[in-house]
Enzyme design. Structure first.
Site, PDB file in Angstrom:
ATOM      1  N   LYS A  46      29.671  28.261  67.399  1.00 24.65           N
ATOM      2  CA  LYS A  46      29.933  29.693  67.180  1.00 24.65           C
ATOM      3  C   LYS A  46      28.817  30.544  67.802  1.00 24.65           C
ATOM      4  O   LYS A  46      29.089  31.515  68.511  1.00 24.65           O
ATOM      5  CB  LYS A  46      30.010  29.974  65.675  1.00 24.65           C
ATOM      6  CG  LYS A  46      30.143  31.468  65.356  1.00 24.65           C
ATOM      7  CD  LYS A  46      29.985  31.740  63.860  1.00 24.65           C
ATOM      8  CE  LYS A  46      28.576  31.481  63.388  1.00 24.65           C
ATOM      9  NZ  LYS A  46      27.856  32.547  62.783  1.00 24.65           N
ATOM     10  N   THR A 101      25.497  35.651  60.780  1.00 26.88           N
ATOM     11  CA  THR A 101      25.279  35.724  62.229  1.00 26.88           C
ATOM     12  C   THR A 101      26.616  36.038  62.874  1.00 26.88           C
ATOM     13  O   THR A 101      27.502  35.174  62.908  1.00 26.88           O
ATOM     14  CB  THR A 101      24.771  34.363  62.766  1.00 26.88           C
ATOM     15  OG1 THR A 101      23.577  34.021  62.071  1.00 26.88           O
ATOM     16  CG2 THR A 101      24.486  34.444  64.260  1.00 26.88           C
ATOM     17  N   LEU A 161      28.424  35.381  55.177  1.00 23.85           N
ATOM     18  CA  LEU A 161      29.761  34.859  55.483  1.00 23.85           C
ATOM     19  C   LEU A 161      29.758  34.142  56.825  1.00 23.85           C
ATOM     20  O   LEU A 161      28.869  34.357  57.649  1.00 23.85           O
ATOM     21  CB  LEU A 161      30.750  36.027  55.494  1.00 23.85           C
ATOM     22  CG  LEU A 161      30.869  36.748  54.141  1.00 23.85           C
ATOM     23  CD1 LEU A 161      31.435  38.147  54.302  1.00 23.85           C
ATOM     24  CD2 LEU A 161      31.714  35.914  53.190  1.00 23.85           C
ATOM     25  N   PRO A 162      30.779  33.315  57.097  1.00 23.65           N
ATOM     26  CA  PRO A 162      30.745  32.515  58.331  1.00 23.65           C
ATOM     27  C   PRO A 162      30.717  33.341  59.620  1.00 23.65           C
ATOM     28  O   PRO A 162      29.805  33.200  60.429  1.00 23.65           O
ATOM     29  CB  PRO A 162      32.012  31.667  58.238  1.00 23.65           C
ATOM     30  CG  PRO A 162      32.344  31.615  56.784  1.00 23.65           C
ATOM     31  CD  PRO A 162      31.885  32.919  56.200  1.00 23.65           C
ATOM     32  N   LYS A 175      19.212  37.695  67.067  1.00 25.77           N
ATOM     33  CA  LYS A 175      19.549  36.360  66.522  1.00 25.77           C
ATOM     34  C   LYS A 175      20.339  35.539  67.556  1.00 25.77           C
ATOM     35  O   LYS A 175      20.098  34.341  67.745  1.00 25.77           O
ATOM     36  CB  LYS A 175      20.356  36.558  65.238  1.00 25.77           C
ATOM     37  CG  LYS A 175      20.978  35.325  64.650  1.00 25.77           C
ATOM     38  CD  LYS A 175      19.967  34.401  64.023  1.00 25.77           C
ATOM     39  CE  LYS A 175      20.653  33.162  63.440  1.00 25.77           C
ATOM     40  NZ  LYS A 175      19.711  32.095  63.159  1.00 25.77           N
TER      41      LYS A 175
HETATM   42  P1  NAD Z   1      29.125  28.335  54.833  1.00 24.54           P
HETATM   43  O1  NAD Z   1      30.429  28.119  55.496  1.00 24.54           O
HETATM   44  O2  NAD Z   1      28.419  27.201  54.190  1.00 24.54           O
HETATM   45  O3  NAD Z   1      29.296  29.471  53.697  1.00 24.54           O
HETATM   46  C1  NAD Z   1      30.087  30.618  53.853  1.00 24.54           C
HETATM   47  C2  NAD Z   1      30.666  30.963  52.492  1.00 24.54           C
HETATM   48  O4  NAD Z   1      31.461  32.155  52.620  1.00 24.54           O
HETATM   49  C3  NAD Z   1      31.615  29.883  51.946  1.00 24.54           C
HETATM   50  O5  NAD Z   1      31.241  29.548  50.616  1.00 24.54           O
HETATM   51  C4  NAD Z   1      32.988  30.534  51.989  1.00 24.54           C
HETATM   52  O6  NAD Z   1      33.849  30.109  50.939  1.00 24.54           O
HETATM   53  C5  NAD Z   1      32.621  31.992  51.847  1.00 24.54           C
HETATM   54  N1  NAD Z   1      33.653  32.888  52.351  1.00 24.54           N
HETATM   55  C6  NAD Z   1      34.326  32.798  53.525  1.00 24.54           C
HETATM   56  N2  NAD Z   1      35.189  33.824  53.636  1.00 24.54           N
HETATM   57  C7  NAD Z   1      35.042  34.559  52.507  1.00 24.54           C
HETATM   58  C8  NAD Z   1      35.669  35.743  52.024  1.00 24.54           C
HETATM   59  N3  NAD Z   1      36.614  36.361  52.714  1.00 24.54           N
HETATM   60  N4  NAD Z   1      35.278  36.229  50.824  1.00 24.54           N
HETATM   61  C9  NAD Z   1      34.323  35.589  50.098  1.00 24.54           C
HETATM   62  N5  NAD Z   1      33.706  34.464  50.509  1.00 24.54           N
HETATM   63  C10 NAD Z   1      34.078  33.968  51.695  1.00 24.54           C
HETATM   64  O7  NAD Z   1      28.207  29.033  55.917  1.00 24.54           O
HETATM   65  P2  NAD Z   1      26.602  29.128  55.895  1.00 24.54           P
HETATM   66  O8  NAD Z   1      26.022  27.910  56.500  1.00 24.54           O
HETATM   67  O9  NAD Z   1      26.169  29.565  54.536  1.00 24.54           O
HETATM   68  O10 NAD Z   1      26.384  30.286  56.970  1.00 24.54           O
HETATM   69  C11 NAD Z   1      26.615  31.653  56.642  1.00 24.54           C
HETATM   70  C12 NAD Z   1      26.137  32.491  57.822  1.00 24.54           C
HETATM   71  O11 NAD Z   1      24.729  32.293  58.008  1.00 24.54           O
HETATM   72  C13 NAD Z   1      26.813  32.137  59.156  1.00 24.54           C
HETATM   73  O12 NAD Z   1      27.049  33.300  59.886  1.00 24.54           O
HETATM   74  C14 NAD Z   1      25.779  31.266  59.839  1.00 24.54           C
HETATM   75  O13 NAD Z   1      25.876  31.301  61.255  1.00 24.54           O
HETATM   76  C15 NAD Z   1      24.482  31.874  59.344  1.00 24.54           C
HETATM   77  N6  NAD Z   1      23.340  30.961  59.335  1.00 24.54           N
HETATM   78  C16 NAD Z   1      23.495  29.693  58.870  1.00 24.54           C
HETATM   79  C17 NAD Z   1      22.389  28.839  58.878  1.00 24.54           C
HETATM   80  C18 NAD Z   1      22.510  27.410  58.366  1.00 24.54           C
HETATM   81  O14 NAD Z   1      21.564  26.617  58.587  1.00 24.54           O
HETATM   82  N7  NAD Z   1      23.579  27.048  57.677  1.00 24.54           N
HETATM   83  C19 NAD Z   1      21.147  29.278  59.360  1.00 24.54           C
HETATM   84  C20 NAD Z   1      21.020  30.594  59.795  1.00 24.54           C
HETATM   85  C21 NAD Z   1      22.147  31.439  59.781  1.00 24.54           C
END
Ligand code: NAD
Length: 325
Positions: free
Chosen positions: A265, A109, A77-78, A190
């Site tokens: 973030k 994260t 999740l975000p 992280k």
């Molecule tokens: P994203 O925004 O693409 O995906 C998050 C998903 O969670 C979305 O599909 C959203 O609809 C869903 N969501 C939000 N609230 C929700 C809820 N209450 N119930 C159900 N679903 C819900 O984000 P991401 O890029 O996939 O990143 C996710 C996590 O991983 C973050 O914490 C980010 O910092 C971490 N991360 C991301 C990357 C990257 O390159 N994108 C790399 C390493 C770590």
């Protein structure tokens, strides 16, 4: 004995840039006796997965429904408030159902306050359930290729480690599970790591910009940095100057990549971690403000954070300056 022998269903909540490719890997690789439950507030990705993997992937109605049907639950999740909402305080939260003996792995994260609050709530509500912070490195490409590295909020002697690695090996690099020393330490690790990569994005952009304007071919400068004391992975693999590293997001319009808002973030998490620890953190707030400004601008919001080179006004058509380019 195979730690997954008695597991019949795994759940994944959050099907975004990271969670969706993780779900695809699980759908394709989980043993035949294990089904996958998925849930996202926006149902499109879950619908598509169910259509593509009929019988293997099932769409849950909400987090509680998914938790009641899964022995292992992953979340991607975000931010911290989203994780707290899904596990504890939101409608149909995971902890509203019996979690006896279940394994809960939050791969987002997030901040240490939220991860510890969720862990404490789960321990009180279902003492036999096990919750861990398990944030990842590797980005969306690592998620697609199942080469993610996991920073685990546990000790190397944790009795659940065989089960944790047995499930995460379907989405992660076989050897890249790092037990970081106890609850919330995955988040601390992280955050510390991303503080470096975020600042490197800015510093490498500034150094490349001053080098190019000083007259050096950026490809040559990248080689110099590689062999000198400035050596670092951002300059080498994700150089912010377009055309220096053909596979880097910068060479493809700064897409795809690690979006500006995610970096804002994560630097914010670092500033807060430093504040809590009483650390002198000289560049954190400044770096946070740079990414916050970029996030507020339409032309940068959807781009990889290394677009900071463009934000600084770096020369992108540098080939014109170097005739043999
Ligand atoms: P994203 O925004 O693409 O995906 C998050 C998903 O969670 C979305 O599909 C959203 O609809 C869903 N969501 C939000 N609230 C929700 C809820 N209450 N119930 C159900 N679903 C819900 O984000 P991401 O890029 O996939 O990143 C996710 C996590 O991983 C973050 O914490 C980010 O910092 C971490 N991360 C991301 C990357 C990257 O390159 N994108 C790399 C390493 C770590």
């Amino acid at each position: 004995m195979d730690p997954l022998q008695n597991i019949t269903s795994v759940g994944l909540i959050g099907l975004g840039a990271m969670g969706l490719p993780m779900a695809i890997n699980l759908a394709q690789k989980l043993p035949a006796h294990i089904t996958l439950q998925v849930y996202d507030v926006f149902p499109a990705a879950a619908n598509a997965l169910c259509t593509k993997y009929p019988g293997k992937v099932h769409q849950a109605a909400n987090p509680a429904d998914l938790a009641s049907k899964s022995s292992i639950i992953l979340t991607m999740l975000p931010g911290g408030s989203d994780v707290h909402s899904v596990f504890v305080s939101g409608p149909n939260a995971i902890s509203s159902v019996d979690l006896a003996d279940k394994l809960l792995l939050d791969c987002s994260t997030i901040d240490t306050t939220n991860t510890l609050a969720v862990k404490a709530h789960i321990s009180t509500h279902s003492p036999s359930a096990s919750f861990y912070d398990a944030p990842v490195s590797g980005g969306s490409i690592g998620a697609e290729r199942a080469t993610l590295t996991f920073y685990l909020g546990c000790h190397a002697s944790d009795p659940n480690l065989p089960l944790i690695t047995a499930i995460l090996r379907y989405v992660g690099n076989e050897k890249a599970f790092i037990p970081c020393g106890g609850p919330s330490m995955g988040c601390v690790a992280k955050t510390s790591n991303n503080y470096i990569s975020g600042l490197l994005g800015i510093i490498v952009s500034e150094a490349m910009d001053m080098g190019i304007r000083g007259g050096i071919d950026p490809r040559l400068l990248a080689e110099v940095i590689k062999s000198g004391g400035g050596q670092n992975t951002v300059a080498e693999r994700w150089n912010p100057v377009p055309g220096v590293v053909p596979t880097a997001p910068s060479s493809h319009g700064y897409k795809p990549g690690f979006k500006v808002g995610l970096m804002r973030k994560d630097i914010g998490l670092a500033v807060e971690l430093a504040r809590k620890g009483g650390c002198r953190n000289l560049f954190g707030q400044q770096a946070h403000d740079v990414f916050a400004k970029m996030e507020g601008m339409d032309e940068f919001r959807e781009l990889d954070s290394k677009a900071v080179y463009r934000y600084l006004g770096g020369i992108e058509d540098w080939q014109k300056m170097f005739p043999d380019a």
